[in-house]
Design a protein around this motif. Structure first.
Motif, PDB file in Angstrom:
ATOM      1  N   LYS A   1      10.313 -75.035 -26.217  1.00 55.66           N
ATOM      2  CA  LYS A   1      11.598 -74.993 -25.513  1.00 55.66           C
ATOM      3  C   LYS A   1      11.669 -75.989 -24.354  1.00 55.66           C
ATOM      4  O   LYS A   1      12.700 -76.090 -23.684  1.00 55.66           O
ATOM      5  N   GLY A   2      10.575 -76.699 -24.115  1.00 53.69           N
ATOM      6  CA  GLY A   2      10.581 -77.707 -23.056  1.00 53.69           C
ATOM      7  C   GLY A   2      10.689 -77.138 -21.657  1.00 53.69           C
ATOM      8  O   GLY A   2      11.361 -77.709 -20.796  1.00 53.69           O
ATOM      9  N   TRP A   3      10.007 -76.032 -21.404  1.00 56.58           N
ATOM     10  CA  TRP A   3      10.060 -75.428 -20.073  1.00 56.58           C
ATOM     11  C   TRP A   3       9.586 -76.411 -19.004  1.00 56.58           C
ATOM     12  O   TRP A   3       8.674 -77.205 -19.221  1.00 56.58           O
ATOM     13  N   GLU A   4      10.191 -76.294 -17.847  1.00 57.03           N
ATOM     14  CA  GLU A   4       9.824 -77.129 -16.707  1.00 57.03           C
ATOM     15  C   GLU A   4       9.820 -76.255 -15.459  1.00 57.03           C
ATOM     16  O   GLU A   4      10.698 -75.410 -15.284  1.00 57.03           O
ATOM     17  N   GLY A   5       8.808 -76.458 -14.604  1.00 51.83           N
ATOM     18  CA  GLY A   5       8.713 -75.661 -13.391  1.00 51.83           C
ATOM     19  C   GLY A   5       7.516 -74.725 -13.444  1.00 51.83           C
ATOM     20  O   GLY A   5       6.609 -74.885 -14.250  1.00 51.83           O
ATOM     21  N   THR A   6       7.531 -73.725 -12.575  1.00 49.76           N
ATOM     22  CA  THR A   6       6.415 -72.789 -12.458  1.00 49.76           C
ATOM     23  C   THR A   6       6.790 -71.441 -13.060  1.00 49.76           C
ATOM     24  O   THR A   6       7.900 -70.944 -12.839  1.00 49.76           O
ATOM     25  N   PHE A   7       5.856 -70.847 -13.814  1.00 51.57           N
ATOM     26  CA  PHE A   7       6.102 -69.567 -14.464  1.00 51.57           C
ATOM     27  C   PHE A   7       4.896 -68.645 -14.279  1.00 51.57           C
ATOM     28  O   PHE A   7       3.757 -69.069 -14.451  1.00 51.57           O
ATOM     29  N   ASN A   8       5.170 -67.401 -13.924  1.00 52.29           N
ATOM     30  CA  ASN A   8       4.108 -66.411 -13.882  1.00 52.29           C
ATOM     31  C   ASN A   8       3.803 -65.962 -15.306  1.00 52.29           C
ATOM     32  O   ASN A   8       4.682 -65.481 -16.012  1.00 52.29           O
ATOM     33  N   ALA A   9       2.556 -66.129 -15.731  1.00 53.90           N
ATOM     34  CA  ALA A   9       2.137 -65.740 -17.080  1.00 53.90           C
ATOM     35  C   ALA A   9       1.438 -64.387 -16.990  1.00 53.90           C
ATOM     36  O   ALA A   9       0.203 -64.284 -17.049  1.00 53.90           O
ATOM     37  N   VAL A  10       2.252 -63.354 -16.831  1.00 56.43           N
ATOM     38  CA  VAL A  10       1.769 -61.982 -16.718  1.00 56.43           C
ATOM     39  C   VAL A  10       2.705 -61.067 -17.497  1.00 56.43           C
ATOM     40  O   VAL A  10       3.865 -61.409 -17.741  1.00 56.43           O
ATOM     41  N   ALA A  11       2.209 -59.902 -17.873  1.00 51.46           N
ATOM     42  CA  ALA A  11       3.051 -58.907 -18.530  1.00 51.46           C
ATOM     43  C   ALA A  11       4.045 -58.339 -17.517  1.00 51.46           C
ATOM     44  O   ALA A  11       3.813 -58.400 -16.301  1.00 51.46           O
ATOM     45  N   PRO A  12       5.156 -57.769 -17.987  1.00 54.30           N
ATOM     46  CA  PRO A  12       6.205 -57.287 -17.075  1.00 54.30           C
ATOM     47  C   PRO A  12       5.826 -56.063 -16.248  1.00 54.30           C
ATOM     48  O   PRO A  12       6.513 -55.755 -15.280  1.00 54.30           O
ATOM     49  N   HIS A  13       4.727 -55.370 -16.614  1.00 52.46           N
ATOM     50  CA  HIS A  13       4.399 -54.116 -15.928  1.00 52.46           C
ATOM     51  C   HIS A  13       2.955 -54.121 -15.428  1.00 52.46           C
ATOM     52  O   HIS A  13       2.047 -53.654 -16.118  1.00 52.46           O
ATOM     53  N   PRO A  14       2.736 -54.655 -14.215  1.00 50.22           N
ATOM     54  CA  PRO A  14       1.392 -54.609 -13.635  1.00 50.22           C
ATOM     55  C   PRO A  14       0.996 -53.163 -13.339  1.00 50.22           C
ATOM     56  O   PRO A  14       1.853 -52.274 -13.273  1.00 50.22           O
ATOM     57  N   VAL A  15      -0.295 -52.931 -13.181  1.00 51.62           N
ATOM     58  CA  VAL A  15      -0.801 -51.587 -12.894  1.00 51.62           C
ATOM     59  C   VAL A  15      -1.795 -51.660 -11.744  1.00 51.62           C
ATOM     60  O   VAL A  15      -2.318 -52.730 -11.430  1.00 51.62           O
ATOM     61  N   THR A  16      -2.049 -50.520 -11.118  1.00 51.15           N
ATOM     62  CA  THR A  16      -3.107 -50.491 -10.115  1.00 51.15           C
ATOM     63  C   THR A  16      -4.450 -50.482 -10.831  1.00 51.15           C
ATOM     64  O   THR A  16      -4.544 -50.164 -12.018  1.00 51.15           O
ATOM     65  N   GLN A  17      -5.501 -50.789 -10.103  1.00 47.40           N
ATOM     66  CA  GLN A  17      -6.804 -50.806 -10.754  1.00 47.40           C
ATOM     67  C   GLN A  17      -7.222 -49.417 -11.233  1.00 47.40           C
ATOM     68  O   GLN A  17      -7.828 -49.287 -12.305  1.00 47.40           O
ATOM     69  N   THR A  18      -6.878 -48.399 -10.463  1.00 44.30           N
ATOM     70  CA  THR A  18      -7.182 -47.037 -10.906  1.00 44.30           C
ATOM     71  C   THR A  18      -6.491 -46.737 -12.230  1.00 44.30           C
ATOM     72  O   THR A  18      -7.097 -46.176 -13.149  1.00 44.30           O
TER      73      THR A  18
ATOM     74  N   VAL B   1       2.650 -59.168  -9.596  1.00 40.14           N
ATOM     75  CA  VAL B   1       3.343 -60.407  -9.947  1.00 40.14           C
ATOM     76  C   VAL B   1       4.439 -60.154 -10.978  1.00 40.14           C
ATOM     77  O   VAL B   1       4.255 -59.410 -11.939  1.00 40.14           O
ATOM     78  N   SER B   2       5.575 -60.793 -10.765  1.00 33.99           N
ATOM     79  CA  SER B   2       6.757 -60.609 -11.614  1.00 33.99           C
ATOM     80  C   SER B   2       6.760 -61.541 -12.823  1.00 33.99           C
ATOM     81  O   SER B   2       6.381 -62.710 -12.720  1.00 33.99           O
ATOM     82  N   ALA B   3       7.230 -61.017 -13.957  1.00 33.52           N
ATOM     83  CA  ALA B   3       7.408 -61.813 -15.175  1.00 33.52           C
ATOM     84  C   ALA B   3       8.885 -62.110 -15.429  1.00 33.52           C
ATOM     85  O   ALA B   3       9.252 -62.589 -16.512  1.00 33.52           O
ATOM     86  N   GLU B   4       9.740 -61.861 -14.459  1.00 33.51           N
ATOM     87  CA  GLU B   4      11.190 -61.964 -14.663  1.00 33.51           C
ATOM     88  C   GLU B   4      11.640 -63.362 -15.083  1.00 33.51           C
ATOM     89  O   GLU B   4      12.538 -63.511 -15.911  1.00 33.51           O
ATOM     90  N   LYS B   5      11.026 -64.394 -14.534  1.00 33.05           N
ATOM     91  CA  LYS B   5      11.479 -65.750 -14.835  1.00 33.05           C
ATOM     92  C   LYS B   5      11.220 -66.105 -16.297  1.00 33.05           C
ATOM     93  O   LYS B   5      12.084 -66.680 -16.970  1.00 33.05           O
ATOM     94  N   ALA B   6      10.038 -65.749 -16.807  1.00 30.70           N
ATOM     95  CA  ALA B   6       9.735 -66.027 -18.215  1.00 30.70           C
ATOM     96  C   ALA B   6      10.701 -65.283 -19.129  1.00 30.70           C
ATOM     97  O   ALA B   6      11.180 -65.834 -20.129  1.00 30.70           O
TER      98      ALA B   6
END
Length: 305
Positions: A217-234, A275-280
């Motif tokens: 898709k020719g993405w340009e810029g910075t993107f967080n490469a994380v799943a949409p739902h982070p969790v605590t370590q516990t 970290v947010s995945a909203e932009k991706a």
């Protein structure tokens, strides 16, 4: 599309090469080893970063470069190894740039670089987006910042640049997940510190999917490469225990006990980055594994009892 990859024999690289080939793309890659079996269906070229050697033919007909090269950060950070972590990312990008700028008729139009969420400062609950400037001031934050700056130089060659700030990549073929699973499997699972620190993770299939989408898709810029739902370590350790049908009963491991063992590297398990995945997602990517339980169920399917 023809894609040149660095770090192609790593965890993400091997999966990405296979995915690109399955979609009909041509793949070539740079390697520091002149021996060993080549990756199936991909042409290899030799490079030596320390000697600044790189075969210019590696760029022939290449439309995009994916820069994944980088020494593992999951080893004790001695002063010598810190230099290796830095040089394997930054000096390698600089070598690509130096050679490419001597080729006035190259065909490269896109540079997609790995990056890391380690750029973001440790924070107990802030949700980080790509526009946040609260950067970690320690070793890892500085490395990632220089890494991204090295990638941005390719814009001066009229090349689009995308940077993928990667979280914890979970795969059944090793990596950080195996290190988390092993103690739980044998009944010794425990969270580090308070256990409240946020862990931003991603399934290997989605990591590869993001790179494919960025390329196609020719993405340009910075993107967080994380799943949409982070969790605590516990939550992470408990979900691993639940998936493996193992109890997690030990008390949390305090930081002072791990300082002699891990040294400065302890920030990998004691720091918190939500970290947010909203932009991706806004750019059209749809996650295969947005939730941790389904990701772990897929990755640990053969490890349950």
């Amino acid at each position: 599309m023809k894609v040149l990859i660095t770090g192609a024999t790593g965890l993400v690289g091997t999966a990405l090469v296979a995915a690109l080939r399955s979609r009909g793309h041509d793949v070539c890659y740079l390697t520091t080893s002149k021996s060993g079996k080549p990756l199936p269906g991909a042409q290899r070229f030799f490079w030596n970063i320390d000697a600044e050697e790189l075969d210019p033919e590696a760029f022939d007909g290449v439309d995009a470069i994916v820069h994944l090269a980088g020494a593992s950060i999951a080893k004790r950070w001695t002063n010598t190894y810190k230099q290796e972590i830095r040089e394997s990312r930054i000096a390698s990008a600089e070598l690509l740039y130096k050679v490419l700028r001597t080729l006035p008729h190259h065909s490269v139009r896109h540079f997609v670089s790995a990056s890391a969420i380690g750029l973001y400062a440790d924070h107990p609950d802030h949700l980080y987006h790509e526009s946040d400037l609260a950067y970690d001031q320690g070793f890892l934050g500085n490395v990632v910042l220089q890494w991204e700056q090295a990638a941005d130089r390719f814009r001066t060659l009229s090349i689009k640049v995308a940077k993928m700030r990667t979280g914890l990549v979970f795969s059944k073929k090793g990596g950080v997940l195996e290190q988390l699973v092993t103690p739980v499997r044998y009944g010794f699972g425990a969270a580090f510190g308070s256990g409240k620190q946020w862990q931003s993770w991603i399934h290997i299939n989605d990591m590869v999917g993001l790179y494919l989408t960025a390329l196609e898709k020719g993405w340009e810029g910075t993107f967080n490469a994380v799943a949409p739902h982070p969790v605590t370590q516990t939550e992470l350790i408990r979900h691993i225990g639940k998936t493996l049908h193992r109890p997690v009963w030990l008390p949390n491991i305090p930081e002072f006990l791990m300082t002699p063992v891990l040294g400065e590297m302890r920030q990998l398990v004691f720091s918190s980055q939500k970290v947010s995945a909203e932009k991706a997602i806004a750019h059209g990517y749809r996650f295969q594994f947005p939730l941790l339980p389904t990701a772990l169920s897929d990755l640990l399917a053969n490890d349950k009892s």
